[in-house]
Write an enzyme that holds these catalytic residues in place. Structure first.
Site, short mmCIF file in Angstrom:
data_model
loop_
_atom_site.label_atom_id
_atom_site.label_comp_id
_atom_site.label_asym_id
_atom_site.label_seq_id
_atom_site.Cartn_x
_atom_site.Cartn_y
_atom_site.Cartn_z
N LYS A 132 0.83 -1.21 0.00
CA LYS A 132 0.00 0.00 0.00
C LYS A 132 0.87 1.26 0.00
CE LYS A 132 -4.07 -1.98 0.22
NZ LYS A 132 -5.10 -1.79 -0.84
N ARG A 133 2.12 1.13 -0.41
CA ARG A 133 3.07 2.25 -0.48
C ARG A 133 3.18 2.94 0.89
NH1 ARG A 133 1.49 6.29 -4.41
NH2 ARG A 133 3.68 6.78 -4.74
N LEU A 148 -1.86 9.57 3.87
CA LEU A 148 -3.09 9.09 4.49
C LEU A 148 -3.73 7.96 3.67
CD1 LEU A 148 -5.51 9.52 6.52
CD2 LEU A 148 -6.38 11.19 4.87
N LEU A 208 -6.62 6.85 2.24
CA LEU A 208 -7.90 7.48 1.92
C LEU A 208 -9.07 6.51 1.99
CD1 LEU A 208 -6.81 9.77 -1.03
CD2 LEU A 208 -7.49 10.48 1.27
N GLY A 216 0.48 12.84 4.24
CA GLY A 216 0.81 12.44 5.60
C GLY A 216 2.23 11.92 5.75
N GLU A 236 4.19 14.93 6.30
CA GLU A 236 3.96 15.40 7.66
C GLU A 236 4.77 14.58 8.67
OE1 GLU A 236 -0.49 17.28 7.49
OE2 GLU A 236 -0.32 15.11 7.24
N GLU A 278 -3.40 16.95 -1.04
CA GLU A 278 -4.72 17.07 -0.43
C GLU A 278 -5.63 18.05 -1.17
OE1 GLU A 278 -1.96 15.62 2.82
OE2 GLU A 278 -1.85 17.05 1.17
N ARG A 332 -7.45 16.77 -4.06
CA ARG A 332 -8.45 15.77 -3.69
C ARG A 332 -9.63 16.39 -2.95
NH1 ARG A 332 -3.57 11.83 -1.69
NH2 ARG A 332 -3.01 11.02 -3.74
#
Length: 257
Positions: free
Chosen positions: A24-25, A63, A65, A108, A111, A131, A134
């Site tokens: 999922k990278r 994140l 999603l 994320g 971050e 973000e 999206r």
């Protein structure tokens, strides 16, 4: 801690924390975030520096999603505050954190990297804040911490246009502290972590706890806190030993070690 999501290994006073969701990278799900928090807490009790890296093709695609779409506004608020708490454990913890970055470091993931004190990237690294494209907003601290590194104008450009920074551009912008050839970030981060792990505890305390607060203070308040930290650190046993070694010409000169 879920070993399949975050790996933890302590070697010679350095904790190696790996995001381990390569299929999922290394997208940060709730479970991965909880595992990361647990690994960081363990590392801070067992080591004197940590390296955060990603297993597989990249550092982190940000994140997850797939978990985000079903949340209410109230749930998103509390979810964001949970990210803040985990990243604060890294940023304001007891040991320095070094991010070793390759491939995607976006959303994320960026971050998380910004929560670390030093960032090492290889030439495959790419940084973005997708973000905005999206239809959502950052929630893991970027509006404060990434913006303080890059500047609000550059961060606004990245969010509004979807612009990505390659490793060289990230270094020029001050986001990356060290660049390496592809695959070289963990080794460089390990060298730095080993060096940091030998620093006097009071100096580390000043860098991790006082320095960030000084940036938010008025000039005279900041200088006062600096003087207090200098008084504490320079009278500690490690400082006395280090000064004696320098005066006796047993220590490397500045810029040589």
């Amino acid at each position: 801690m879920a070993a399949s999501l975050v790996s933890l290994e302590v070697r010679e006073q350095v904790a190696w924390i790996g995001l381990d969701r390569p299929a999922k990278r290394n997208a940060i799900s709730d479970a991965l975030l909880a595992a990361l928090d647990a690994a960081v807490a363990r590392a801070q009790g067992a080591a004197r520096a940590m390296v955060v890296f990603g297993h597989g093709p990249c550092f982190s695609a940000g994140l997850d999603l797939s978990e985000h779409t079903a949340r209410t506004a109230e749930a998103v608020f509390h979810h964001s505050r949970g990210w803040h708490a985990v990243f604060r454990r890294i940023r304001a913890g007891s040991i320095p954190a070094i991010a070793a970055i390759h491939g995607a470091c976006v959303g994320g993931g960026l971050e998380l990297a910004a929560a670390c004190h030093i960032r090492v990237a290889d030439l495959t690294a790419r940084f973005a804040l997708p973000e905005g494209s999206r239809g959502i907003f950052v929630g893991g601290g970027a509006s404060v911490h990434v913006a303080r590194i890059l500047g609000a104008a550059r961060m606004a450009d990245m969010m509004l246009t979807g612009r990505a920074l390659d490793a060289a551009a990230a270094e020029r912008a001050g986001l990356v502290t060290y660049l390496t050839e592809p695959g070289g970030a963990p080794a460089q981060a390990g060298v730095l972590a080993a060096k940091v792990a030998q620093m006097a505890p009071l100096t580390v305390l000043g860098v991790l706890q006082a320095l960030p607060r000084i940036q938010d203070m008025a000039e005279e308040d900041g200088l006062f806190v600096e003087s207090m930290m200098a008084a504490l650190a320079q009278t500690g046993p490690e400082a006395q030993a280090g000064l004696a070694a320098f005066l006796e010409k047993r220590a490397a000169k500045a810029g040589e070690g």
